[in-house]
Design an enzyme around this catalytic site. Structure first.
Site, PDB file in Angstrom:
ATOM      1  N   ARG A  20       0.847  -1.214   0.000  1.00 27.73           N
ATOM      2  CA  ARG A  20       0.000   0.000   0.000  1.00 27.73           C
ATOM      3  C   ARG A  20       0.874   1.252   0.000  1.00 27.73           C
ATOM      4  NH1 ARG A  20      -2.352   0.701   6.089  1.00 27.73           N
ATOM      5  NH2 ARG A  20      -0.603  -0.182   7.198  1.00 27.73           N
ATOM      6  N   LYS A  42       2.282   6.327   1.740  1.00 31.19           N
ATOM      7  CA  LYS A  42       1.771   5.089   2.353  1.00 31.19           C
ATOM      8  C   LYS A  42       0.250   5.198   2.461  1.00 31.19           C
ATOM      9  CE  LYS A  42       2.523   2.452   6.644  1.00 31.19           C
ATOM     10  NZ  LYS A  42       3.378   2.368   7.832  1.00 31.19           N
ATOM     11  N   ASP A  84      -6.356  -3.887   0.562  1.00 32.82           N
ATOM     12  CA  ASP A  84      -7.004  -2.894  -0.312  1.00 32.82           C
ATOM     13  C   ASP A  84      -6.059  -1.753  -0.694  1.00 32.82           C
ATOM     14  OD1 ASP A  84      -6.777  -1.537   2.059  1.00 32.82           O
ATOM     15  OD2 ASP A  84      -8.925  -1.242   2.372  1.00 32.82           O
ATOM     16  N   GLY A  85      -4.840  -1.784  -0.198  1.00 32.72           N
ATOM     17  CA  GLY A  85      -3.856  -0.742  -0.552  1.00 32.72           C
ATOM     18  C   GLY A  85      -4.077   0.566   0.174  1.00 32.72           C
ATOM     19  N   ARG A 109      15.224  -3.016   3.562  1.00 36.07           N
ATOM     20  CA  ARG A 109      14.922  -3.749   4.797  1.00 36.07           C
ATOM     21  C   ARG A 109      15.770  -5.005   4.867  1.00 36.07           C
ATOM     22  NH1 ARG A 109       9.232  -2.148   5.599  1.00 36.07           N
ATOM     23  NH2 ARG A 109       8.834  -0.532   4.062  1.00 36.07           N
ATOM     24  N   ASP A 118      10.919  -7.655   7.983  1.00 32.69           N
ATOM     25  CA  ASP A 118      10.536  -6.660   6.968  1.00 32.69           C
ATOM     26  C   ASP A 118      10.391  -5.282   7.596  1.00 32.69           C
ATOM     27  OD1 ASP A 118       8.328  -8.298   8.100  1.00 32.69           O
ATOM     28  OD2 ASP A 118       7.072  -6.740   7.238  1.00 32.69           O
ATOM     29  N   ASN A 119      10.339  -5.220   8.916  1.00 34.96           N
ATOM     30  CA  ASN A 119      10.224  -3.925   9.594  1.00 34.96           C
ATOM     31  C   ASN A 119      11.546  -3.522  10.237  1.00 34.96           C
ATOM     32  OD1 ASN A 119       7.552  -3.856   8.856  1.00 34.96           O
ATOM     33  ND2 ASN A 119       6.823  -4.745  10.767  1.00 34.96           N
ATOM     34  N   ASP A 131       8.258   1.541  10.230  1.00 39.76           N
ATOM     35  CA  ASP A 131       6.970   0.852  10.270  1.00 39.76           C
ATOM     36  C   ASP A 131       6.336   0.889  11.655  1.00 39.76           C
ATOM     37  OD1 ASP A 131       6.871   0.458   7.631  1.00 39.76           O
ATOM     38  OD2 ASP A 131       6.938  -1.718   7.647  1.00 39.76           O
TER      39      ASP A 131
HETATM   40  P1  AMP Z   1       3.017  -4.030   8.191  1.00 43.09           P
HETATM   41  O1  AMP Z   1       2.299  -4.874   9.179  1.00 43.09           O
HETATM   42  O2  AMP Z   1       2.490  -2.640   8.064  1.00 43.09           O
HETATM   43  O3  AMP Z   1       4.503  -4.073   8.329  1.00 43.09           O
HETATM   44  O4  AMP Z   1       2.690  -4.678   6.777  1.00 43.09           O
HETATM   45  C1  AMP Z   1       3.003  -6.010   6.405  1.00 43.09           C
HETATM   46  C2  AMP Z   1       2.738  -6.199   4.942  1.00 43.09           C
HETATM   47  O5  AMP Z   1       1.349  -6.052   4.670  1.00 43.09           O
HETATM   48  C3  AMP Z   1       3.448  -5.241   4.024  1.00 43.09           C
HETATM   49  O6  AMP Z   1       3.821  -5.928   2.873  1.00 43.09           O
HETATM   50  C4  AMP Z   1       2.388  -4.193   3.727  1.00 43.09           C
HETATM   51  O7  AMP Z   1       2.616  -3.520   2.534  1.00 43.09           O
HETATM   52  C5  AMP Z   1       1.153  -5.065   3.664  1.00 43.09           C
HETATM   53  N1  AMP Z   1      -0.086  -4.320   3.956  1.00 43.09           N
HETATM   54  C6  AMP Z   1      -0.470  -3.801   5.149  1.00 43.09           C
HETATM   55  N2  AMP Z   1      -1.679  -3.199   5.041  1.00 43.09           N
HETATM   56  C7  AMP Z   1      -2.068  -3.342   3.748  1.00 43.09           C
HETATM   57  C8  AMP Z   1      -3.223  -2.952   2.998  1.00 43.09           C
HETATM   58  N3  AMP Z   1      -4.231  -2.281   3.563  1.00 43.09           N
HETATM   59  N4  AMP Z   1      -3.257  -3.268   1.694  1.00 43.09           N
HETATM   60  C9  AMP Z   1      -2.263  -3.946   1.115  1.00 43.09           C
HETATM   61  N5  AMP Z   1      -1.157  -4.356   1.750  1.00 43.09           N
HETATM   62  C10 AMP Z   1      -1.050  -4.052   3.063  1.00 43.09           C
HETATM   63 MG    MG Z   2       6.005  -3.381   7.452  1.00 41.62          MG
END
Ligand code: AMP
Ligand code: MG
Length: 481
Positions: free
Chosen positions: A87, A107, A119-120, A177, A250-251, A260
Site C-alpha cells: 500500500r 503510504k 485494499d492498498g 529492509r 521486513d520492519n 513501520d
Molecule cells: P506491516 O504490518 O504494516 O509491516 O505490513 C506487512 C505487509 O502487509 C506489508 O507488505 C504491507 O505492505 C502489507 N499491507 C499492510 N496493510 C495493507 C493494505 N491495507 N493493503 C495492502 N497491503 C497491506
Molecule cells: Mg512493514
C-alpha cells in the site's frame, strides 16, 4: 519552484526489486498535517506545498517523480512470507540542499502488485499515529523515518467499521529492509544479492568502498555495520521505554532507523513483560524481548548474506557466527552507557550495574512510571520522586547519592547529563489516543498541541507528564489498519 529534486538510484537495480506503480488518485485530498521543519530540511517550498494536498495524496505527481513499489520478504512472527509494498509507493529520492538523499514514500496510496488480499489503503488514525510517534522519536534523538504530511483522501476505508482514508508521506534514509535481502536471497540470484549489497554499501556505508578496505571482506564489514546500528537502536528503544510491537524482519531497516510504526507504544509503569499489540498474544515482541528479537532478525540477515561472505558455505557460516556475537557487546555497551547517563554517572565503576538493576527492580515491583521516575531524579527536589514514596527507594537513593558524591564531578556534574537523557515528555498512550479521537471528529488542535510538546521532550510541558488514570492502563494497540 516547488523544490523537488528527485533521483531514482534504486530503480537502477535489476527489475526484480520493484514494479512501476502509479498511486491511485484520491477523490478529495485534504491536508491534515504538514511538517514544515522537515520540508525545509528537504529543500521543499513550504508555502507552495503546504497547500498542495493532491501531491501528498498521490493524485498529482511531484515533478521528476517515477513511482515504484518495492519488493521484499520477511519473517513475520518467525514465519517467512513474501511481502512488498502493498500500500505504498516510492516517489523517488529527494536530494536536500546539503546533498543528503532521502526516500519520499506515500503510504496508503492504493493497490500495488504486492497488495495480496489488502485494499492498498490506510485509515486516518494509524497514519496520524505514525506521524506523531515518529516525530516524537526524532525529537528524542532516536534514529527514525520521519513524517512529512498526512492528507485525507476523501474516500472511506472499510475495516471493522467505516473509517476515513488517509495517506502518510514518509521520509527515510532508505527503505532497504533486512527483508529485502531475504527476498533476493530466496527468489533471485547471487548476482542480484551482490547488487543489492553493493547498492546498500554505496548508499549507507560508502567508506567501505575506500581503498583502505580493499583487502578486507567488504560484505562482512557491511554486516558488522548493520549489526552495530541495530544494537545501538534497540538499546535506545529500551532506554526510553519504547515497544515497537512488530519487529518482523521486513520492519527492520538496514539504515538503523526505526521503521513501520504499527502497534508501537511507550511504557507507562515499568513492566518488562509489557506487550501492547493485540496480535502478539505470545509476547514475542514484549519490551524485554526486543534485544533478543533484534539478534534473531540479524541472524536471519546473516543467513541471507552467506553467499557473499565466503565461497565455502562452512567458512561463511563461521564468519557470520563470529561476527554476530558483536551484537551483544555493542548492545550491552550502548545500554549501560545510556543507563549511566540517565543516572548522572560520569565516573564509571563496576558496581554501577548493581545500582541500575536495583532501581529497575524497585520500579517493577512498585509499578513506578518509567519516564517520570528517571526524570524526577534530576528535579530540583528529587524527594518528589514516586520512588521515594516507598521505603526501599530511600535506601537506593542513599547508595546512588554516595556514588555521585564519589565521582570527581560530584552530584552537580551529573545533573545536566541526566536532564539530557531523561525526557519529561513522551507520547503517552492516553495522550495519543485523545489526539486521534479528536482528529477523527475533525478537531486537529489536540494533536497540534501534543506535537508541539513532543518536539521539546526534555522540557517539562504543563499537562503532558501526567501518568494515565488506572482505568486507561492495559492499553492495547491494533495493527494492519
Ligand atoms: P506491516 O504490518 O504494516 O509491516 O505490513 C506487512 C505487509 O502487509 C506489508 O507488505 C504491507 O505492505 C502489507 N499491507 C499492510 N496493510 C495493507 C493494505 N491495507 N493493503 C495492502 N497491503 C497491506
Ligand atoms: Mg512493514
Amino acid at each position: 519552484m516547488d523544490g523537488w529534486k528527485l533521483e531514482h538510484t534504486y530503480a537502477a537495480l535489476p527489475k526484480i526489486f520493484y514494479r512501476c506503480q502509479t498511486p491511485t488518485a484520491a477523490p478529495a485530498p485534504e491536508m491534515v498535517v504538514f511538517n514544515q521543519g522537515l520540508a525545509q530540511i528537504l529543500g521543499l517550498n513550504v508555502d507552495q506545498l503546504k497547500n498542495a494536498p493532491e501531491i501528498f495524496a498521490g493524485t498529482e505527481l511531484p515533478s521528476g517523480a517515477k513511482p515504484i513499489a518495492q519488493a521484499y520478504a520477511g519473517f513475520q512472527f518467525g514465519h517467512f512470507a513474501m511481502l512488498g509494498d502493498g500500500r505504498a509507493v516510492l516517489l523517488g529520492e529527494q536530494i536536500t540542499p546539503d546533498g543528503r538523499r532521502f526516500d519520499v514514500q506515500l503510504k496508503g496510496s492504493g493497490k500495488t502488485p504486492y497488495s495480496r488480499q489488502g485494499d492498498g489503503q490506510a485509515a486516518l488514525s494509524p497514519m496520524l499515529r505514525e506521524y506523531i510517534i515518529s516525530e516524537a522519536m526524532f525529537a528524542l534523538g532516536i534514529p527514525t523515518t520521519r513524517s512529512l504530511a498526512v492528507v485525507l483522501t476523501g474516500k472511506n476505508v472499510i475495516r471493522e467499521t467505516v473509517l476515513q482514508g488517509a495517506v502518510l508521506t514518509r521520509v527515510a534514509s532508505s527503505h532497504i529492509r533486512v527483508g529485502t535481502f531475504h527476498y533476493i536471497a530466496v527468489f533471485g540470484t547471487e548476482d542480484g544479492l551482490r547488487k543489492l549489497a553493493d547498492y546498500s554499501i554505496r548508499r549507507h556505508f560508502p567508506w567501505l568502498e575506500h581503498p583502505d578496505y580493499q583487502d578486507q571482506n567488504k560484505y562482512l564489514l557491511f554486516f558488522r555495520e548493520v549489526v552495530r546500528l541495530q544494537a545501538d537502536l534497540i538499546a535506545k528503544w529500551q532506554l526510553v521505554g519504547f515497544v515497537h510491537g512488530v519487529m518482523n524482519t521486513d520492519n527492520m531497516a538496514i539504515s538503523g532507523e526505526t521503521i513501520d510504526y504499527g502497534p508501537c507504544a511507550f511504557l507507562d509503569a515499568y513492566d518488562p513483560n509489557t506487550v501492547f499489540s493485540s496480535i502478539d498474544t505470545a509476547g514475542r515482541y514484549a519490551y524485554k524481548n526486543q534485544p533478543m528479537a533484534g539478534f534473531w532478525n540479524l541472524s536471519r540477515f546473516a543467513e541471507s548474506l552467506l553467499p557473499l561472505l565466503h565461497e565455502s558455505r562452512e567458512n561463511a557460516i563461521n564468519l557470520a557466527q563470529r561476527e554476530i556475537e558483536t551484537y551483544w557487546t555493542c548492545y550491552n555497551n550502548a545500554w549501560l552507557a545510556g543507563m549511566r547517563s540517565k543516572l548522572g554517572i560520569v565516573h564509571e565503576e563496576p558496581e554501577d550495574m548493581d545500582l541500575i538493576e536495583e532501581l529497575l527492580d524497585l520500579m517493577e515491583r512498585h509499578q513506578l512510571d518509567y519516564t517520570n521516575t528517571f526524570r524526577a531524579l534530576s528535579a530540583p527536589d528529587p524527594n518528589v520522586s514516586p520512588l521515594f514514596e516507598v521505603s526501599e527507594g530511600h535506601l537506593w537513593q542513599k547508595k546512588w547519592q554516595a556514588k555521585l558524591n564519589r565521582q570527581p564531578q560530584g552530584i552537580n556534574g551529573g545533573v545536566e547529563r541526566m536532564k539530557q537523557h531523561n525526557p519529561a515528555v513522551i507520547p503517552r498512550n492516553h495522550r495519543v489516543e485523545e489526539a486521534l479521537i479528536a482528529a477523527e471528529l475533525g478537531d486537529f488542535s489536540v494533536m497540534d498541541n501534543l506535537l508541539h510538546a513532543l518536539s521539546k521532550p526534555y522540557e517539562a510541558s504543563e499537562g503532558y507528564t501526567a501518568t494515565p488514570e488506572p482505568t486507561v492502563c492495559n492499553y492495547k494497540t491494533f495493527c494492519g489498519t
